[in-house]
Design a protein around this motif. Structure first.
Motif, PDB file in Angstrom:
ATOM      1  N   TYR A 145       0.812  -1.220   0.000  1.00 36.58           N
ATOM      2  CA  TYR A 145       0.000   0.000   0.000  1.00 36.58           C
ATOM      3  C   TYR A 145       0.847   1.272   0.000  1.00 36.58           C
ATOM      4  CZ  TYR A 145      -4.319   2.543   1.021  1.00 36.58           C
ATOM      5  OH  TYR A 145      -5.414   3.363   0.950  1.00 36.58           O
TER       6      TYR A 145
ATOM      7  N   THR B 230       3.349   3.840   2.801  1.00 32.73           N
ATOM      8  CA  THR B 230       3.119   4.545   4.062  1.00 32.73           C
ATOM      9  C   THR B 230       4.007   5.780   4.100  1.00 32.73           C
ATOM     10  OG1 THR B 230       3.082   4.234   6.470  1.00 32.73           O
ATOM     11  CG2 THR B 230       4.891   3.175   5.306  1.00 32.73           C
TER      12      THR B 230
ATOM     13  N   TYR C 221      -0.940   9.058  13.014  1.00 31.08           N
ATOM     14  CA  TYR C 221       0.450   8.593  12.820  1.00 31.08           C
ATOM     15  C   TYR C 221       1.305   8.996  14.025  1.00 31.08           C
ATOM     16  CZ  TYR C 221      -0.246   6.981   8.047  1.00 31.08           C
ATOM     17  OH  TYR C 221      -0.667   6.271   6.946  1.00 31.08           O
TER      18      TYR C 221
ATOM     19  N   TYR D 126      -4.122  -1.713  -7.814  1.00 33.82           N
ATOM     20  CA  TYR D 126      -2.710  -2.093  -7.975  1.00 33.82           C
ATOM     21  C   TYR D 126      -2.446  -2.447  -9.440  1.00 33.82           C
ATOM     22  CZ  TYR D 126      -1.950  -2.647  -2.880  1.00 33.82           C
ATOM     23  OH  TYR D 126      -1.805  -2.443  -1.527  1.00 33.82           O
TER      24      TYR D 126
ATOM     25  N   LEU E 172      -0.976   1.288   9.971  1.00 31.67           N
ATOM     26  CA  LEU E 172      -1.948   2.162  10.644  1.00 31.67           C
ATOM     27  C   LEU E 172      -3.281   1.472  10.914  1.00 31.67           C
ATOM     28  CD1 LEU E 172      -2.124   5.201  11.548  1.00 31.67           C
ATOM     29  CD2 LEU E 172      -3.383   5.592   9.428  1.00 31.67           C
TER      30      LEU E 172
HETATM   31  O1  FEC Z   1       0.249   2.211   7.608  1.00 30.72           O
HETATM   32  C1  FEC Z   1       0.043   2.980   6.671  1.00 30.72           C
HETATM   33  O2  FEC Z   1       0.605   4.068   6.600  1.00 30.72           O
HETATM   34  C2  FEC Z   1      -0.901   2.620   5.557  1.00 30.72           C
HETATM   35  C3  FEC Z   1      -2.060   1.818   6.104  1.00 30.72           C
HETATM   36  C4  FEC Z   1      -3.152   1.522   5.082  1.00 30.72           C
HETATM   37  C5  FEC Z   1      -3.405   0.306   4.506  1.00 30.72           C
HETATM   38  C6  FEC Z   1      -4.588   0.443   3.720  1.00 30.72           C
HETATM   39  C7  FEC Z   1      -5.160  -0.596   3.035  1.00 30.72           C
HETATM   40  C8  FEC Z   1      -6.305  -0.510   2.302  1.00 30.72           C
HETATM   41  N1  FEC Z   1      -6.994   0.644   1.993  1.00 30.72           N
HETATM   42  C9  FEC Z   1      -8.063   0.312   1.231  1.00 30.72           C
HETATM   43  C10 FEC Z   1      -9.009   1.177   0.706  1.00 30.72           C
HETATM   44  C11 FEC Z   1      -9.067   2.535   0.985  1.00 30.72           C
HETATM   45  C12 FEC Z   1     -10.059   3.451   0.436  1.00 30.72           C
HETATM   46  C13 FEC Z   1      -9.796   4.696   0.948  1.00 30.72           C
HETATM   47  C14 FEC Z   1      -8.656   4.549   1.820  1.00 30.72           C
HETATM   48  C15 FEC Z   1      -8.099   5.578   2.548  1.00 30.72           C
HETATM   49  C16 FEC Z   1      -6.992   5.459   3.367  1.00 30.72           C
HETATM   50  C17 FEC Z   1      -6.405   6.545   4.135  1.00 30.72           C
HETATM   51  C18 FEC Z   1      -5.317   6.025   4.816  1.00 30.72           C
HETATM   52  C19 FEC Z   1      -5.220   4.626   4.460  1.00 30.72           C
HETATM   53  N2  FEC Z   1      -6.237   4.331   3.585  1.00 30.72           N
HETATM   54 FE1  FEC Z   1      -6.567   2.517   2.715  1.00 30.72          FE
HETATM   55  N3  FEC Z   1      -5.039   1.736   3.801  1.00 30.72           N
HETATM   56  C20 FEC Z   1      -4.170   2.421   4.626  1.00 30.72           C
HETATM   57  C21 FEC Z   1      -4.254   3.764   4.943  1.00 30.72           C
HETATM   58  N4  FEC Z   1      -8.231   3.247   1.802  1.00 30.72           N
HETATM   59  C22 FEC Z   1      -4.375   6.737   5.755  1.00 30.72           C
HETATM   60  C23 FEC Z   1      -6.912   7.991   4.135  1.00 30.72           C
HETATM   61  C24 FEC Z   1      -7.489   8.424   5.426  1.00 30.72           C
HETATM   62  C25 FEC Z   1      -8.553   7.495   5.924  1.00 30.72           C
HETATM   63  O3  FEC Z   1      -9.547   7.269   5.196  1.00 30.72           O
HETATM   64  O4  FEC Z   1      -8.336   6.955   7.017  1.00 30.72           O
HETATM   65  C26 FEC Z   1     -10.591   5.987   0.696  1.00 30.72           C
HETATM   66  C27 FEC Z   1      -9.981   6.762  -0.441  1.00 30.72           C
HETATM   67  C28 FEC Z   1     -10.688   8.108  -0.633  1.00 30.72           C
HETATM   68  O5  FEC Z   1     -10.832   8.826   0.358  1.00 30.72           O
HETATM   69  O6  FEC Z   1     -11.040   8.370  -1.774  1.00 30.72           O
HETATM   70  C29 FEC Z   1     -11.164   3.074  -0.545  1.00 30.72           C
HETATM   71  C30 FEC Z   1      -8.086  -1.126   1.049  1.00 30.72           C
HETATM   72  C31 FEC Z   1      -7.009  -1.638   1.714  1.00 30.72           C
HETATM   73  C32 FEC Z   1      -6.625  -3.149   1.866  1.00 30.72           C
HETATM   74  C33 FEC Z   1      -5.845  -3.610   0.681  1.00 30.72           C
HETATM   75  C34 FEC Z   1      -4.384  -3.221   0.767  1.00 30.72           C
HETATM   76  O7  FEC Z   1      -3.754  -3.381   1.836  1.00 30.72           O
HETATM   77  O8  FEC Z   1      -3.885  -2.767  -0.257  1.00 30.72           O
HETATM   78  C35 FEC Z   1      -9.128  -1.935   0.276  1.00 30.72           C
HETATM   79  C36 FEC Z   1      -2.595  -0.935   4.670  1.00 30.72           C
END
Ligand code: FEC
Length: 313
Positions: free
Chosen positions: A15, A17, A49, A126, A264
């Motif tokens: 993803y 970070t 964070y 991806y 996170l």
């Molecule tokens: O540790 C880190 O810094 C990164 C942790 C992290 C992972 C992760 C995995 C997934 N996400 C998935 C979908 C979305 C969608 C949106 C979205 C937004 C965020 C934000 C943060 C964040 N994601 Fe994430 N995600 C991680 C972190 N994610 C920070 C922005 C703030 C928040 O919403 O909390 C919404 C996008 C938008 O706003 O348009 C949709 C999915 C996964 C699992 C698959 C993967 O791991 O790739 C699905 C890890």
């Protein structure tokens, strides 16, 4: 005679970070497809964070997996494979790594996102980044993209083992009764209108893992929903803990099996938010150890990749 076959590439995708609190704004903007978030939203995210120590181990863990996998593959077939890492939302971006792969003379690549379940919004994303990066190369790579691996028996066994280990860590009087609560990242409900397989894959893999453990009762919920103003898939883990509490559940084993590493969404959303909710309700929550860069997880990935490579050689 020297073998001039170019090495095959293994492209591990994660993803991404932010490296520092200053990176949080551009990172968040990238996640939102280039739309700048409000200063309040950035501050809210930055605070999370900050509260987990300023950065997450996601990048370090992903590179540690890559190094261990490289060592494993080198033992079996020296020089035959090269392992690379590309990130979806931060450096090294997928588009930064792809030209490096090409520059190394690699022509065939197996791409594997470190997230087991398919959704057009997650794994599909991806894939889109890989395809775009590849299309920009002078000589595009031949890419085999693994879209899902939640059905891999090794992966399921690893999560089952982690659940058993988490159960053993509970106080003896709660061990038997603790309910396994699987969770995965929520997605906007509109994915259902595309017939996206994500919810079914989650249910199928949770049921498969529960079956390995002989569980008759287990539950599945979502976590980490975004605040985008549209409905997201539920139930959300925080609400669901309340529901379980009202059912009389005293202990849960949290299995965030939609992820494979500490980051996170695990260190904050489970270890802080869900843990606080459980404590408030007088419940015990024991999270499984994530696969991280553990040898057993590298074994799972190596076996998974072998199967794919054998089919394509
Ligand atoms: O540790 C880190 O810094 C990164 C942790 C992290 C992972 C992760 C995995 C997934 N996400 C998935 C979908 C979305 C969608 C949106 C979205 C937004 C965020 C934000 C943060 C964040 N994601 Fe994430 N995600 C991680 C972190 N994610 C920070 C922005 C703030 C928040 O919403 O909390 C919404 C996008 C938008 O706003 O348009 C949709 C999915 C996964 C699992 C698959 C993967 O791991 O790739 C699905 C890890």
């Amino acid at each position: 005679m020297t073998d001039h076959t170019p090495p095959a590439g293994i492209f591990l995708l994660a993803y991404g970070t932010p490296e520092s609190l200053d990176d949080v704004e551009p990172y968040f903007t990238h996640i939102r497809g280039g739309r700048k978030p409000s200063p309040e939203a950035v501050e809210h995210l930055r605070e999370r964070y900050r509260l987990i120590g300023g950065r997450t181990p996601l990048k370090d863990l992903t590179f540690a997996v890559a190094d261990k996998l490289q060592a494993r593959l080198d033992e079996e077939a020296p020089g035959r494979y090269r392992v690379y890492v590309g990130m979806k939302h931060w450096h090294p971006f997928i588009a930064e790594t792809a030209p490096r792969i090409a520059a190394d003379g690699v022509q065939d690549v197996v791409a594997l996102a470190l997230a087991p379940h398919y959704s057009r919004m997650s794994i599909g994303g991806y894939r889109k980044y890989v395809d775009e990066a590849n299309a920009a190369l002078e000589q595009p790579l031949r890419v085999t993209f693994i879209e899902r691996w939640h059905d891999d028996p090794g992966f399921r066994q690893l999560i089952a083992d982690r659940i058993a280990a988490a159960r053993a860590e509970l106080p003896p009087e709660l061990r038997e009764e603790a309910l396994v609560l699987f969770s995965a990242h929520s997605l906007p409900e509109r994915i259902l209108s595309w017939n996206d397989p994500y919810p079914d894959e989650l249910r199928e893999s949770a049921a498969g893992i529960a079956g390995m453990l002989g569980l008759t009762d287990w539950r599945l919920c979502y976590q980490s929903a975004g605040m985008t103003g549209e409905p997201w898939l539920g139930p959300d883990i925080l609400d669901y803990l309340e529901e379980l509490h009202s059912e009389g559940v005293r202990a849960v084993i949290s299995a965030p099996f939609g992820f494979v590493a500490d980051h996170l969404e695990v260190l904050w959303d489970i270890d802080r938010e869900a843990q606080d909710k459980a404590t408030e309700l007088g419940m015990t929550l024991q999270r499984i150890r994530m696969p991280n860069a553990d040898d057993e997880f590298v074994d799972v990935l190596a076996a998974l990749l072998h199967n794919v490579l054998e089919r394509h050689q």
